[in-house]
Write an enzyme that holds these catalytic residues in place. Structure first.
Site, short mmCIF file in Angstrom:
data_model
loop_
_atom_site.label_atom_id
_atom_site.label_comp_id
_atom_site.label_asym_id
_atom_site.label_seq_id
_atom_site.Cartn_x
_atom_site.Cartn_y
_atom_site.Cartn_z
CB CYS A 1 -0.94 -0.01 1.19
SG CYS A 1 -0.09 -0.34 2.74
CD GLU B 1 -3.54 0.94 -3.68
OE1 GLU B 1 -4.74 0.62 -3.53
OE2 GLU B 1 -2.72 1.00 -2.76
P1 NDP Z 1 -10.26 -5.29 -0.08
O1 NDP Z 1 -10.72 -3.97 0.39
O2 NDP Z 1 -10.90 -5.89 -1.25
O3 NDP Z 1 -10.40 -6.39 1.10
C1 NDP Z 1 -9.87 -6.21 2.37
C2 NDP Z 1 -10.67 -7.02 3.36
O4 NDP Z 1 -12.00 -6.50 3.44
C3 NDP Z 1 -10.82 -8.48 2.98
O5 NDP Z 1 -10.79 -9.28 4.14
C4 NDP Z 1 -12.20 -8.50 2.34
O6 NDP Z 1 -12.82 -9.76 2.34
C5 NDP Z 1 -12.94 -7.53 3.24
N1 NDP Z 1 -14.17 -6.99 2.65
C6 NDP Z 1 -14.56 -6.98 1.35
N2 NDP Z 1 -15.79 -6.42 1.24
C7 NDP Z 1 -16.19 -6.07 2.49
C8 NDP Z 1 -17.36 -5.45 3.02
N3 NDP Z 1 -18.37 -5.05 2.25
N4 NDP Z 1 -17.41 -5.24 4.34
C9 NDP Z 1 -16.40 -5.60 5.15
N5 NDP Z 1 -15.27 -6.21 4.71
C10 NDP Z 1 -15.16 -6.43 3.39
O7 NDP Z 1 -8.71 -5.11 -0.25
P2 NDP Z 1 -7.65 -6.17 -0.76
O8 NDP Z 1 -7.73 -7.38 0.08
O9 NDP Z 1 -7.80 -6.29 -2.22
O10 NDP Z 1 -6.29 -5.41 -0.36
C11 NDP Z 1 -5.71 -4.48 -1.18
C12 NDP Z 1 -6.01 -3.06 -0.72
O11 NDP Z 1 -5.62 -2.86 0.63
C13 NDP Z 1 -5.22 -2.04 -1.50
O12 NDP Z 1 -6.03 -0.95 -1.84
C14 NDP Z 1 -4.15 -1.59 -0.52
O13 NDP Z 1 -3.62 -0.34 -0.76
C15 NDP Z 1 -4.87 -1.66 0.77
N6 NDP Z 1 -3.91 -1.79 1.86
C16 NDP Z 1 -3.75 -0.75 2.74
C17 NDP Z 1 -2.80 -0.80 3.74
C18 NDP Z 1 -2.64 0.29 4.74
O14 NDP Z 1 -2.05 0.04 5.80
N7 NDP Z 1 -3.10 1.50 4.48
C19 NDP Z 1 -1.94 -1.95 3.88
C20 NDP Z 1 -2.19 -2.99 2.92
C21 NDP Z 1 -3.16 -2.90 1.96
P3 NDP Z 1 -12.59 -10.86 1.17
O15 NDP Z 1 -11.80 -11.90 1.82
O16 NDP Z 1 -13.94 -11.31 0.78
O17 NDP Z 1 -11.89 -10.17 0.05
#
Ligand code: NDP
Length: 470
Positions: free
Chosen positions: A279, A377
């Site tokens: 991220c 991103e």
């Molecule tokens: P997502 O937002 O798709 O998913 C993150 C988590 O949220 C997963 O466990 C996902 O479940 C869950 N989720 C999905 N939909 C919902 C909902 N409606 N309500 C609650 N939870 C939900 O992100 P990614 O996993 O694709 O990760 C990548 C993103 O994370 C990038 O944008 C990155 O920049 C950001 N990030 C930010 C960091 C920070 O510290 N600022 C660090 C690392 C990453 P499921 O298992 O179903 O996908």
């Protein structure tokens, strides 16, 4: 084949109320590596009730009790660290040296830091007639992404445990194994029943149920911006605290007195680390426009030098996490070319000789800050280099972004580096490298509102109470 079909609820491994499983795909082979159960809102109700019951006594435990627990978990973590590394390699495709190196080290570092911070943390502080007490916020829902699975999980669980909170963890479907092993460690360390709970499943089901739940006091979320927005809306009706750690499009400013070979090569290779799925990655490299020809040569050489292949082998970069992530990155690479960016290294398709697995070519563009590839991103190994005319221009480009998570400044003159770092609107800046587990981490603007890591990470899980007339 791994099979993790039970959840951890109320101190026990528990079958889901409605059995349903999903396959987990190894991104290096595109083959099934195992299965997990997918939970339902009824499982969430059960876990939240257990966490609520446990909160009554766990929130009253002494610092010594909580230190004992964290140290017992630390011993388990160290004992099973190699298993975690293996799981991370299989679930998200991190090369073995990275999975067994920085990935597991980050989790261990947050655990060690939580112990250190807890030893010295002031839960009570008297100011005049008032005692200011920091009290655990309550039952927490922790929702995590797949890209640095142990980092993001441990940076939430251990401060929450240290603060005296109880919790329900929802790990990512794409990378569920390491969280399962971590839950086993926490159980083996003797966590009191109900204090820590874990349910696997879909974010739209489990994450949403936690966000909307009447009896969850706080949500800590790391992930994408759209999901962060949805969680905030879901949590609004119950007025719970929501800590958001979202995405970024961080600028790396190479000042004109910096060594180009070292910094441009370092920034390029850094962007490709973890297949660009970081991220806070420096995905916009800002360099003096007058030296662009030199920069292009160095960046191309560095990107072409990044070896890509089987995570079990000796390669610098593995695949990206999934087919859908691969497709998204390919679309961005096509978009970059279509909008007129100059391709300096990499490009569309898989690297030569890799016909299976979600491998992407380490890709470098030279572009402008108004291009989609510089604004959104990409979350893959794609670097955009942008030229600047002078310092003000560099800072203006860096700040011209919806995001504000990370930032990097390379230069010889310390005063200039500090001046530039003060002007950048972003939550964390690394000046000529460095690393600190105690440096608060979080975003400005659409990169979120929380601060994790170190002492500030504890405050996410604490309420403040004033007792006037103490
Ligand atoms: P997502 O937002 O798709 O998913 C993150 C988590 O949220 C997963 O466990 C996902 O479940 C869950 N989720 C999905 N939909 C919902 C909902 N409606 N309500 C609650 N939870 C939900 O992100 P990614 O996993 O694709 O990760 C990548 C993103 O994370 C990038 O944008 C990155 O920049 C950001 N990030 C930010 C960091 C920070 O510290 N600022 C660090 C690392 C990453 P499921 O298992 O179903 O996908």
């Amino acid at each position: 084949m791994r099979s993790y079909t039970q959840f951890y609820i109320d101190g026990q491994w528990t079958a889901p109320i409605t059995p349903r499983t999903a396959e987990v795909i190894n991104p290096a082979t595109e083959e099934v590596s195992g299965e997990i159960s997918l939970g339902s809102p009824a499982d969430v109700d059960k876990a939240v009730a257990a966490a609520r019951r446990a909160f009554a006594s766990y929130s009253e435990t002494s610092v010594k009790d909580r230190l004992d627990l964290l140290e017992a978990i630390q011993a388990e973590y160290i004992r099973r660290e190699a298993e975690l590394g293996e799981a991370i390699m299989v679930e998200m495709g991190a090369p073995t040296a990275l999975a067994n190196g920085f990935h597991t080290l980050l989790g261990k570092g947050h655990l060690g830091t939580a112990i250190e911070v807890l030893r010295a943390f002031k839960f009570e502080e008297q100011r005049g007639p008032t005692m200011i007490r920091k009290e655990p916020i309550g039952v927490c829902g922790l929702i995590t992404p797949w890209n640095w699975p142990m980092n993001q999980t441990c940076v939430k669980i251990f401060p929450a445990l240290a603060a005296g909170c109880t919790m329900i963890l929802k790990p990512p479907q794409l990378a569920p194994y390491s969280a399962q092993i971590l839950a086993e460690m926490i159980h083996a360390a003797g966590v009191p029943a109900g204090v820590f709970n874990m349910i696997q499943g879909q974010g739209s089901v489990i994450g949403a149920a936690l966000s909307k739940h009447e009896d969850v006091d706080m949500i800590s979320f790391t992930g994408s911006e759209p999901v962060g927005v949805q969680i905030t809306k879901d949590a609004a009706d119950t007025v719970k605290r929501v800590g958001l750690e979202l995405g970024g499009k961080s600028a790396w400013i190479v000042l004109d007195d910096a060594s180009l070979p070292a910094n441009v090569a370092g920034a390029t290779a850094g962007m490709m680390g973890n297949s660009g799925q970081t991220c806070s990655a420096g995905s916009r490299l800002l360099v003096p426009a007058s030296r662009m020809d030199e920069v292009k040569k160095i960046a191309a050489e560095a990107a072409n030098g990044v070896t890509v292949g089987d995570p079990a082998g000796n390669f610098a970069m593995g695949p990206v996490v999934s087919k859908s992530q691969y497709n998204i990155i390919q679309q961005y690479i096509e978009k970059g070319t279509a909008e007129g960016a100059e391709l300096v290294a990499g490009g569309p398709g898989r690297p030569e000789g890799l016909d299976k697995g979600w491998y992407v070519k380490p890709t470098v563009f030279v572009g402008t800050n108004d291009m989609v590839i510089a604004r959104e991103e990409i979350f893959g190994p794609v670097l955009v280099i942008i030229g600047y005319d002078d310092l003000d221009h560099a800072v203006a480009i860096a700040n011209d972004s919806n995001f504000g998570l990370g930032g990097y400044v390379s230069g010889e003159d310390v005063d200039t580096c500090r001046a530039v770092s003060r002007r950048m609107r972003t939550g964390a800046i690394w000046v000529n490298g460095g690393f600190d587990f105690n440096a608060p981490f979080g975003g400005y603007k659409r990169s979120g509102n929380g601060r994790e890591w170190g002492e500030l990470g504890f405050h996410e899980y604490l309420e403040v109470k004033s007792v006037v007339g103490w």
